[in-house]
Each structure stands twice: as structure tokens, then as C-alpha cells.
Design an enzyme around this catalytic site. Structure first.
Site, PDB file in Angstrom:
ATOM      1  N   LYS A 122     -15.761  -6.262   6.705  1.00 33.69           N
ATOM      2  CA  LYS A 122     -14.397  -7.102   6.610  1.00 33.69           C
ATOM      3  C   LYS A 122     -13.918  -7.435   8.021  1.00 33.69           C
ATOM      4  O   LYS A 122     -12.891  -8.365   8.046  1.00 33.69           O
ATOM      5  CB  LYS A 122     -13.436  -6.409   5.920  1.00 33.69           C
ATOM      6  N   SER A 151      -3.085  -7.760   3.070  1.00 36.45           N
ATOM      7  CA  SER A 151      -3.477  -7.715   4.592  1.00 36.45           C
ATOM      8  C   SER A 151      -4.011  -8.643   5.409  1.00 36.45           C
ATOM      9  O   SER A 151      -3.749  -9.197   6.496  1.00 36.45           O
ATOM     10  CB  SER A 151      -4.382  -6.425   4.685  1.00 36.45           C
ATOM     11  N   ARG A 186      -2.393  -6.402  -8.401  1.00 33.57           N
ATOM     12  CA  ARG A 186      -1.256  -7.059  -7.997  1.00 33.57           C
ATOM     13  C   ARG A 186      -1.054  -8.397  -8.958  1.00 33.57           C
ATOM     14  O   ARG A 186       0.222  -8.517  -9.268  1.00 33.57           O
ATOM     15  CB  ARG A 186      -1.375  -7.810  -6.516  1.00 33.57           C
ATOM     16  N   HIS A 217       0.902  -1.330  -0.051  1.00 33.30           N
ATOM     17  CA  HIS A 217       0.045  -0.104  -0.204  1.00 33.30           C
ATOM     18  C   HIS A 217       0.717   1.158  -0.198  1.00 33.30           C
ATOM     19  O   HIS A 217       0.607   2.325  -0.726  1.00 33.30           O
ATOM     20  CB  HIS A 217      -0.750  -0.074   1.290  1.00 33.30           C
TER      21      HIS A 217
END
Ligand code: COA
Length: 167
Positions: A44, A136, A98, A20
Site C-alpha cells: 500500500k 486514509s 462504511r 478508525h
């Protein structure tokens, strides 16, 4: 300044990773101002609260080189991303790509956002090769299982993760 090019970089940032931070630094170089939008995103099940995630992103930005931090603002947001973009006068929406697996989701999100807000252009930056595998949730899983996450997050984040999980 009316002609200022403002961009937003949204995410949950639970927690912010080196990947990030790389995107934030590179995006800031392309823009006059970058607003990092930290999504409240209770769905989340974040391990850091919204205030903590905002504080951690701010802390990481202070470590960016070449005066880039001066061009970056960090704000929490809830609701529609395009509403947040309009609220901060952003015309560019930054996303990091990514791997090919990110493409379907990003393409769909960019297309739906473009239908709702044609004035906001999605710009995808390719994750640097050093960081294209970081997520993450995997960082949290490794930390929870006692693994070393110092290659994926800053020493500050690694410490905060340890505190949260074992403190
Ligand atoms: N380096 C490292 N990791 C990266 C990365 C990079 N460059 N880019 C993304 N990631 C990771 C994140 O860490 C995250 O990992 P995780 O899922 O394991 O936690 C994952 O990729 C996805 O994160 P991110 O791209 O930040 O998306 P998000 O799901 O956290 O947030 C929002 C997505 C907030 C942008 C989206 O939910 C949103 O727009 N919400 C507002 C509501 C809305 O407008 N909805 C309509 C959309 S059309």
C-alpha cells in the site's frame, strides 16, 4: 482467563482516522480485550513506517474515554490475518463497514477467512454517520494538496501529517 472474549481489528492505519478510532472504541466495549493489528502492508506504499503507525494508533487509544484504553493492545503483524488471530487467541474479527461499496470486499474477505479459520467470526460494525466517508488515502491526498484534514483525523495526526509532508 480462558473465557475472555478477544477480538482483533486489523488495518493499515496510514494514518489512523477518526473513523478508525470510533470503531476501536465501539468494538472494545463489546469485548474483554481488543488487539488492534497494524498490517505492515508494504504493497500500500504507506507514508508512515510500521513503527510510526503503531505508535500513532497507541497515542490515539490513550485518548479514548471510560477506561477503554486498558482493554486495548496494539501490535504490528505480517502474514495471514487468521494466523495473527490465532496467535493472539482472538475469536472475533472486527471490520468497519462504511458504505455499500465496502460490502463486496468485506463479504469476500470474511468468507475466505471463515473457510480458513471457522473458529474466528467476522463482526462488521457500521461506521457512524459522522465518519462513513473517511478513507486514509483521501486524507493523505487532501493533506498533500494543502487542504485541512482536522475534521477527519485528530489534531495529533494532522500535525504529524504536516510534519511528514512539509517538515
Ligand atoms: N473509518 C475510516 N476509514 C476506514 C474505516 C473506518 N471505519 N474502515 C476502513 N477505512 C478505510 C481505511 O482508512 C482504508 O483507506 P485507504 O484504502 O484509502 O487507505 C480503507 O478503508 C481500507 O482499509 P482497511 O479496512 O483498514 O483495510 P486495509 O486494506 O488497510 O487492510 C487487511 C486490510 C490488513 C485487513 C488485509 O489486507 C489483510 O487481512 N491482510 C493480511 C493478509 C491476509 O490474511 N490476506 C487474506 C485475506 S482473506
Amino acid at each position: 482467563m480462558a473465557s475472555e472474549k478477544i477480538g482483533i481489528y486489523p488495518g493499515t492505519f496510514d494514518p489512523i482516522t477518526n473513523g478508525h478510532s470510533d470503531i476501536i472504541g465501539r468494538a472494545a466495549r463489546l469485548l474483554d480485550k481488543l488487539v488492534v493489528g497494524v498490517a505492515i502492508n508494504p504493497g500500500k506504499g504507506p507514508i508512515f513506517t510500521i513503527d510510526e503507525r503503531v505508535e500513532l494508533v497507541r497515542e490515539e487509544i490513550n485518548y479514548l474515554k471510560n477506561g477503554l484504553a486498558d482493554r486495548i493492545e496494539v501490535r504490528p503483524f505480517t502474514g495471514l490475518l487468521i494466523d495473527f488471530a490465532h496467535e493472539v487467541d482472538a475469536t472475533v474479527l472486527i471490520r468497519g463497514l462504511r458504505a455499500v461499496s465496502d460490502f463486496d470486499y468485506e463479504f469476500q474477505m470474511a468468507s475466505m477467512n471463515a473457510k480458513m479459520a471457522p473458529d474466528v467470526e467476522t463482526v462488521c460494525l457500521m461506521a457512524s454517520d459522522k465518519y462513513h466517508f473517511i478513507a486514509s488515502s483521501l486524507v493523505k491526498e487532501i493533506a498533500k494538496l494543502g487542504g485541512d484534514v482536522t475534521q477527519f483525523v485528530s489534531p495529533r495526526i494532522s500535525e504529524r501529517l504536516a510534519e511528514r509532508l512539509y517538515g
